[in-house]
Design an enzyme around this catalytic site. Structure first.
Site, PDB file in Angstrom:
ATOM      1  CB  CYS A 227      -0.870  -0.336   1.233  1.00 57.69           C
ATOM      2  SG  CYS A 227      -0.206  -0.572   2.723  1.00 57.69           S
ATOM      3  CB  SER A 228       0.867   4.435   1.351  1.00 56.99           C
ATOM      4  OG  SER A 228       1.968   5.660   1.185  1.00 56.99           O
ATOM      5  CB  ALA A 229       2.960   2.686   5.584  1.00 55.09           C
ATOM      6  N   GLY A 230       2.771  -0.091   3.699  1.00 53.04           N
ATOM      7  CA  GLY A 230       2.853  -1.500   3.663  1.00 53.04           C
ATOM      8  C   GLY A 230       2.652  -2.144   4.894  1.00 53.04           C
ATOM      9  CB  ILE A 231       2.196  -1.278   8.283  1.00 51.62           C
ATOM     10  CG1 ILE A 231       1.961   0.134   8.096  1.00 51.62           C
ATOM     11  CG2 ILE A 231       3.460  -1.771   8.143  1.00 51.62           C
ATOM     12  CD1 ILE A 231       2.658   1.006   9.280  1.00 51.62           C
ATOM     13  N   GLY A 232      -0.816  -1.085   7.244  1.00 51.61           N
ATOM     14  CA  GLY A 232      -2.291  -1.020   7.457  1.00 51.61           C
ATOM     15  C   GLY A 232      -3.008  -1.893   6.482  1.00 51.61           C
ATOM     16  NE  ARG A 233      -3.650   1.966   2.488  1.00 50.54           N
ATOM     17  CZ  ARG A 233      -3.469   3.119   1.658  1.00 50.54           C
ATOM     18  NH1 ARG A 233      -4.300   3.451   0.898  1.00 50.54           N
ATOM     19  NH2 ARG A 233      -2.219   3.677   1.760  1.00 50.54           N
ATOM     20  CD  GLN A 271      -0.319   1.966  11.142  1.00 46.61           C
ATOM     21  OE1 GLN A 271      -0.112   2.973  11.749  1.00 46.61           O
ATOM     22  NE2 GLN A 271       0.458   1.130  11.982  1.00 46.61           N
TER      23      GLN A 271
HETATM   24  N1  PTR Z   1       4.344   8.060   9.075  1.00 46.98           N
HETATM   25  C1  PTR Z   1       3.235   7.718   8.182  1.00 46.98           C
HETATM   26  C2  PTR Z   1       2.144   8.404   8.244  1.00 46.98           C
HETATM   27  O1  PTR Z   1       1.181   8.056   9.466  1.00 46.98           O
HETATM   28  O2  PTR Z   1       1.875   9.449   7.586  1.00 46.98           O
HETATM   29  C3  PTR Z   1       2.992   6.210   8.338  1.00 46.98           C
HETATM   30  C4  PTR Z   1       1.945   5.491   7.780  1.00 46.98           C
HETATM   31  C5  PTR Z   1       1.313   5.887   6.482  1.00 46.98           C
HETATM   32  C6  PTR Z   1       1.424   4.291   8.207  1.00 46.98           C
HETATM   33  C7  PTR Z   1       0.263   5.127   5.834  1.00 46.98           C
HETATM   34  C8  PTR Z   1       0.404   3.533   7.557  1.00 46.98           C
HETATM   35  C9  PTR Z   1       0.004   3.862   6.570  1.00 46.98           C
HETATM   36  O3  PTR Z   1      -1.243   3.458   5.962  1.00 46.98           O
HETATM   37  P1  PTR Z   1      -0.884   1.911   4.890  1.00 46.98           P
HETATM   38  O4  PTR Z   1      -0.006   1.079   5.580  1.00 46.98           O
HETATM   39  O5  PTR Z   1      -2.187   1.354   4.685  1.00 46.98           O
HETATM   40  O6  PTR Z   1      -0.382   2.463   3.406  1.00 46.98           O
HETATM   41  N1  PTR Z   2       2.500   7.529  11.372  1.00 47.85           N
HETATM   42  C1  PTR Z   2       2.265   6.297  11.929  1.00 47.85           C
HETATM   43  C2  PTR Z   2       1.475   6.495  12.922  1.00 47.85           C
HETATM   44  O1  PTR Z   2       1.347   7.302  13.625  1.00 47.85           O
HETATM   45  O2  PTR Z   2       0.435   5.496  13.143  1.00 47.85           O
HETATM   46  C3  PTR Z   2       3.653   5.673  12.402  1.00 47.85           C
HETATM   47  C4  PTR Z   2       3.531   4.520  13.182  1.00 47.85           C
HETATM   48  C5  PTR Z   2       3.674   3.319  12.530  1.00 47.85           C
HETATM   49  C6  PTR Z   2       3.448   4.615  14.666  1.00 47.85           C
HETATM   50  C7  PTR Z   2       3.538   2.259  13.438  1.00 47.85           C
HETATM   51  C8  PTR Z   2       3.404   3.548  15.374  1.00 47.85           C
HETATM   52  C9  PTR Z   2       3.364   2.119  14.945  1.00 47.85           C
HETATM   53  O3  PTR Z   2       3.341   0.999  15.543  1.00 47.85           O
HETATM   54  P1  PTR Z   2       2.262   0.584  16.295  1.00 47.85           P
HETATM   55  O4  PTR Z   2       0.997   0.194  15.112  1.00 47.85           O
HETATM   56  O5  PTR Z   2       2.357  -0.631  16.963  1.00 47.85           O
HETATM   57  O6  PTR Z   2       1.578   1.602  17.179  1.00 47.85           O
END
Ligand code: PTR
Ligand code: PTR
Length: 297
Positions: A227-233, A271
């Site tokens: 996705c964008s960060a590769g964690i949420g979606r 996320q």
């Molecule tokens: N630091 C980034 C931010 O909050 O702008 C990190 C981030 C961006 C985290 C996108 C998750 C995001 O979503 P996805 O993983 O779904 O692209």
């Molecule tokens: N920009 C992202 C946010 O604020 O959600 C960056 C972030 C990504 C912060 C992962 C914390 C994160 O870890 P966790 O999902 O375990 O809180």
């Protein structure tokens, strides 16, 4: 499944939100040394979204190259080790790394769950030739767009890869889901699950077409998800796939455990509490549609 239904039926959304907060509080299970190295900073899209040393995908070493780092992690699927590679949306600086990784890991299906721009912000680079007939060269890999099929909620693009170093060719299918804002959840579980079905069928077809060339697990090489960060979606889609596969196989699944395990491989997967909650409602909706449930919710 009945237990699960009862749990979701009685628990308030708040209960699952709380459970997600518990998961979120757990500290990551590994180290981020490589992702944090000064010379790798320009390879991370977000300074706070790093990948674990223990599960990161390493680029094959090359002469004169200092780093084998790309912000990408191997993730297990249901009864399938390394079923996915979860990665960030490629940056212009990392296009060549991204395509090298695809080549080196024998990826056949790329899944993109973001748009390149959302809310006036760049979420992901345009790392493939968008137009039919278009061609771009990314480091050692030339990519030709052979065909685009537009569906209601996603685009499917057939790409031909040419490795300019050994003159080999391969076909890769690119799926882009169009209705999923970051931090949000899709408007419909039905269309997302339909999308998941389409990409899984393509993976199966592509693995079969490889025949004896593919000597690994019968389910084939990893499906690349970003996705964008590769964690949420990315995390949400993979969790859904794992839980739906398990449900189909043994009639039960455990979303909480799936997400916990996933976060030990792709840190920070899923996320928001809404995304965690969506995993539950999407599976319930699917199970109802399949006639696996009769209760009303
Ligand atoms: N630091 C980034 C931010 O909050 O702008 C990190 C981030 C961006 C985290 C996108 C998750 C995001 O979503 P996805 O993983 O779904 O692209
Ligand atoms: N920009 C992202 C946010 O604020 O959600 C960056 C972030 C990504 C912060 C992962 C914390 C994160 O870890 P966790 O999902 O375990 O809180």
């Amino acid at each position: 499944l009945i237990e699960f239904t009862a749990q979701l039926g009685h628990a308030q959304r708040a209960g699952l939100y709380e459970q997600y907060e518990e998961i979120r509080k757990e500290s990551p299970s590994g180290t981020f040394h490589c992702a944090l190295a000064a010379y790798n900073q320009e390879r991370n899209r977000y300074g706070d979204v790093l990948c674990l040393d223990q599960t990161r995908v390493r680029l094959k070493p090359r002469r004169n190259e200092k780093s084998d780092y790309i912000n990408a992690s191997f993730m297990d699927g249901y009864k399938h080790k390394n079923a996915y590679i979860g990665t960030q949306g490629p940056l212009e600086k990392t296009y060549a790394h991204f395509w090298r990784m695809i080549w080196e890991q024998n990826v056949l299906v790329i899944v993109m769950t973001t748009r390149t721009d959302e809310g006036g912000r760049r979420k992901c680079g345009q790392y493939w030739p968008l137009e039919e007939g278009g061609q771009e060269v990314y480091g050692p890999i030339a990519v030709v767009n052979q065909r685009v099929d537009n569906h209601a909620h996603y685009n499917q693009t057939t790409l031909e890869l040419h490795n300019t170093e050994n003159c080999e060719q391969r076909q890769v299918t690119h799926f882009q889901y169009l209705s999923w804002p970051d931090y949000g959840v899709p408007t419909s579980a039905v269309t997302l699950i339909h999308f998941l079905g389409a990409l899984k069928r393509q993976q199966k077809k592509a693995v079969q077409a490889m025949g004896s060339q593919w000597r690994g697990h019968h389910a084939g090489p990893p499906i690349l998800v970003h996705c964008s960060a590769g964690i949420g979606r990315t995390g949400t889609l993979c969790a859904l796939d794992i839980c739906l596969s398990q449900l189909q196989d043994v009639g039960t699944m455990n979303i909480c455990q799936t997400v916990r395990r996933m976060r030990t491989q792709r840190a920070f997967s899923i996320q928001t509490p809404e995304q965690y909650y969506f995993c539950h409602t999407a599976i319930l909706e699917h199970a109802q549609k399949q006639g696996m449930l009769t209760a009303n919710h």
